[in-house]
Design an enzyme around this catalytic site. Structure first.
Site, short mmCIF file in Angstrom:
data_model
loop_
_atom_site.label_atom_id
_atom_site.label_comp_id
_atom_site.label_asym_id
_atom_site.label_seq_id
_atom_site.Cartn_x
_atom_site.Cartn_y
_atom_site.Cartn_z
N ASP A 316 -2.53 -7.37 -18.24
CA ASP A 316 -3.85 -8.02 -18.40
C ASP A 316 -4.44 -8.32 -17.02
O ASP A 316 -4.17 -9.36 -16.44
CB ASP A 316 -3.69 -9.31 -19.20
CG ASP A 316 -5.02 -9.99 -19.50
OD1 ASP A 316 -6.06 -9.34 -19.40
OD2 ASP A 316 -4.98 -11.19 -19.83
N GLU A 350 -13.28 -11.97 -15.18
CA GLU A 350 -13.27 -12.07 -16.64
C GLU A 350 -12.49 -13.28 -17.12
O GLU A 350 -12.88 -13.94 -18.09
CB GLU A 350 -12.67 -10.79 -17.24
CG GLU A 350 -12.76 -10.70 -18.76
CD GLU A 350 -11.56 -11.31 -19.48
OE1 GLU A 350 -11.63 -11.46 -20.71
OE2 GLU A 350 -10.56 -11.65 -18.82
N GLU A 351 -11.39 -13.58 -16.45
CA GLU A 351 -10.46 -14.59 -16.96
C GLU A 351 -11.02 -16.00 -16.99
O GLU A 351 -10.76 -16.76 -17.92
CB GLU A 351 -9.15 -14.57 -16.16
CG GLU A 351 -8.32 -13.30 -16.30
CD GLU A 351 -7.70 -13.15 -17.69
OE1 GLU A 351 -8.04 -13.92 -18.60
OE2 GLU A 351 -6.89 -12.23 -17.85
N ASP A 378 -9.02 -3.72 -22.36
CA ASP A 378 -8.53 -5.05 -22.01
C ASP A 378 -7.67 -5.61 -23.14
O ASP A 378 -7.77 -6.77 -23.51
CB ASP A 378 -9.70 -6.00 -21.71
CG ASP A 378 -9.24 -7.36 -21.21
OD1 ASP A 378 -8.09 -7.47 -20.75
OD2 ASP A 378 -10.02 -8.33 -21.30
N HIS A 448 -0.92 -13.87 -20.21
CA HIS A 448 -1.18 -15.07 -19.41
C HIS A 448 0.09 -15.84 -19.02
O HIS A 448 0.05 -17.06 -18.87
CB HIS A 448 -2.15 -16.01 -20.15
CG HIS A 448 -3.52 -15.46 -20.34
ND1 HIS A 448 -4.53 -16.17 -20.97
CD2 HIS A 448 -4.07 -14.28 -19.98
CE1 HIS A 448 -5.63 -15.45 -20.99
NE2 HIS A 448 -5.37 -14.28 -20.39
#
Length: 482
Positions: A316, A350-351, A378, A448
């Site tokens: 990711d 993006e995160e 993604d 994550h």
């Protein structure tokens, strides 16, 4: 064109025997229809040959796995504003140049700069079983705990409705523990993620309204382990108090819930040193292959260059980045000249903000650019099974006619409507949104977390995803979506 000439005898009979203009029109229609069928058959056969060449090129000579190795091990986690994010911009810019895109450029954007600080710690302080150490991590954007940490009693909730019913009387002065497991009945694990996302994103401000002093979130995963999952959270501007908020591993959440049942007055202690710094300048990295026939019709393909800071960000979204670059390399390697312009984009931030996507959409609108398709990868580097489609019925129909071409490569699922967060603003500008859909079963094991590392990536699965994207981009560049 032998298929056309095979009907000449039939046509001769019709022409020799027709008694009216109507008969002649029928004969002419038959010629046109057969010609059309013949052309479609030939075109599909040619497309099948071409996409086989694309797949073979990537499976035999692909570079995406080695690129991801470098990105993971030499650069690592790339949270926006960090030196690693800046290094990733430079690395992908150089790759695009070396591949030989027609145009390569940087698009500046201001991004947030949140810093995690020292490793977080936490423990459950029971009245009858002593201290129990648990694994936590700060949620992205959270404020720190007070110096020395935060200690308070805990109230466990499983929904916002339950929090509301407890009200100030049941919440004030306590740490709110959001214990909401993934829905295991969801075959697509992204559906389970969507059901729990709001507890991470807005849980702190919801709890603050009732006088809570902090929040603990059960990690968003269907895996039971000791790896906490970070992710973005946001404070509501209408709520003045900003609570420190952390994610606890699923095993830690099980322990906390179990201990609360026998010791409702237990306390939770956690320490976090995270902080926000001023916004910094960063960049989207963009490359183009100019269309030969309809250059003003743009097809976007990309992923997000930033990642969380706990690990290497290999899945990711390192996987999506290198798969998108592989599209560019493959077209160049095979000498494919797309009819429509292909634009490969490494989106930044993006995160924890989406600033890169916002900037790109704003500039596209300002320039009056025509985006017909935007594709995003993604959802990880696992085995691809399809594409999500978000657009008009006509746009979707244009893609669905290629299902038979994609089926031999294991790409069969076109039922979801997922596109991707970095491209969603382009839908307002008329683009069909497409999201590569890999098998989702393992994705949230590492999402994550400190487990998002290169060793979790399977080379063949990564390359199959790149091949699926490249084949689909080829078809889109040839025919568009009308």
């Amino acid at each position: 064109m032998s298929e056309i000439w095979c009907i000449v005898p039939i046509l001769k009979i019709l022409l020799l025997n027709f008694n009216s203009y109507t008969m002649f029109k029928k004969a002419l229609f038959l010629v046109c229809l057969t010609s059309l069928v013949s052309y479609t058959t030939i075109a599909q056969k040619e497309d099948s040959i071409q996409i086989k060449k694309i797949a073979d090129e990537i499976m035999l000579h692909g570079k995406c796995y080695s690129w991801l190795d470098y990105l993971s091990h030499r650069i690592g986690g790339r949270i926006s504003g960090s030196p690693q994010a800046a290094a990733a911009v430079e690395y992908t810019h150089q790759l695009m140049d070396s591949i030989g895109a027609d145009t390569v450029y940087l698009q500046p954007c201001m991004v947030p700069h949140w810093v995690r600080g020292e490793k977080e710690t936490a423990k459950i302080l029971t009245n009858n079983a002593g201290e129990v150490t648990v694994s936590i991590c700060a949620l992205g954007g959270s404020v720190a705990t007070p110096t020395g940490g935060l200690t308070a009693e805990v109230v466990e909730v499983h929904s916002f409705e339950e929090l509301q019913k407890l009200g100030t009387a049941g919440v004030s002065g306590k740490i709110v523990f959001y214990n909401v497991p993934f829905d295991e009945t969801q075959v697509n694990t992204f559906n389970a993620y969507e059901k729990t996302f709001d507890f991470r994103f807005s849980g702190a401000s919801q709890a603050a309204k009732y006088g809570a002093v902090g929040t603990v979130l059960r990690s968003l995963t269907n895996s039971l382990d000791n790896y906490p999952h970070t992710g973005v959270m946001q404070y509501n501007d209408s709520v003045k108090i900003k609570l420190p908020c952390c994610a606890i591993s699923t095993q830690g959440a099980e322990d906390l819930s179990r201990l609360l049942k026998t010791d409702p007055k237990l306390r939770f202690h956690f320490e976090m040193g995270c902080y926000n710094m001023p916004d910094v300048k960063s960049y989207n990295v963009i490359a183009e292959l100019k269309g030969t026939e309809k250059p003003k019709e743009i097809i976007v393909v990309g992923g997000h260059l930033d990642s969380w800071d706990l690990a290497q960000g290999s899945n990711d979204d390192g996987a999506g980045i290198v798969q998108s670059l592989e599209v560019l390399r493959t077209f160049r390697a095979l000498g494919i000249k797309p009819k429509r312009t292909i634009r490969v984009i490494m989106f930044m931030n993006e995160e924890n903000g989406g600033r890169g996507a916002k900037k790109y959409a704003e500039e596209a609108k300002r320039k009056g650019e025509k985006h017909i398709v935007a594709m995003e990868s993604d959802a990880g580097g696992e085995t691809p099974i399809g594409f999500g489609l978000d657009g008009t019925k006509e746009q979707k129909a244009a893609v669905l006619k290629w299902k038979s071409l994609m089926l031999p490569y294991g790409v069969y699922d076109f039922l979801t409507t997922d596109g991707g967060s970095d491209i969603e603003k382009l839908k307002d500008q008329g683009a069909l949104l497409m999201g590569l859909e890999p098998d989702s079963q393992r994705y949230f094991d590492t999402h994550h977390t400190a487990q998002d590392t290169f060793d979790k990536i399977d080379k063949r699965e990564l390359e199959l995803g790149a091949a699926s994207m490249s084949m689909m981009i080829y078809l889109l560049s040839q025919y568009g979506v009308k």
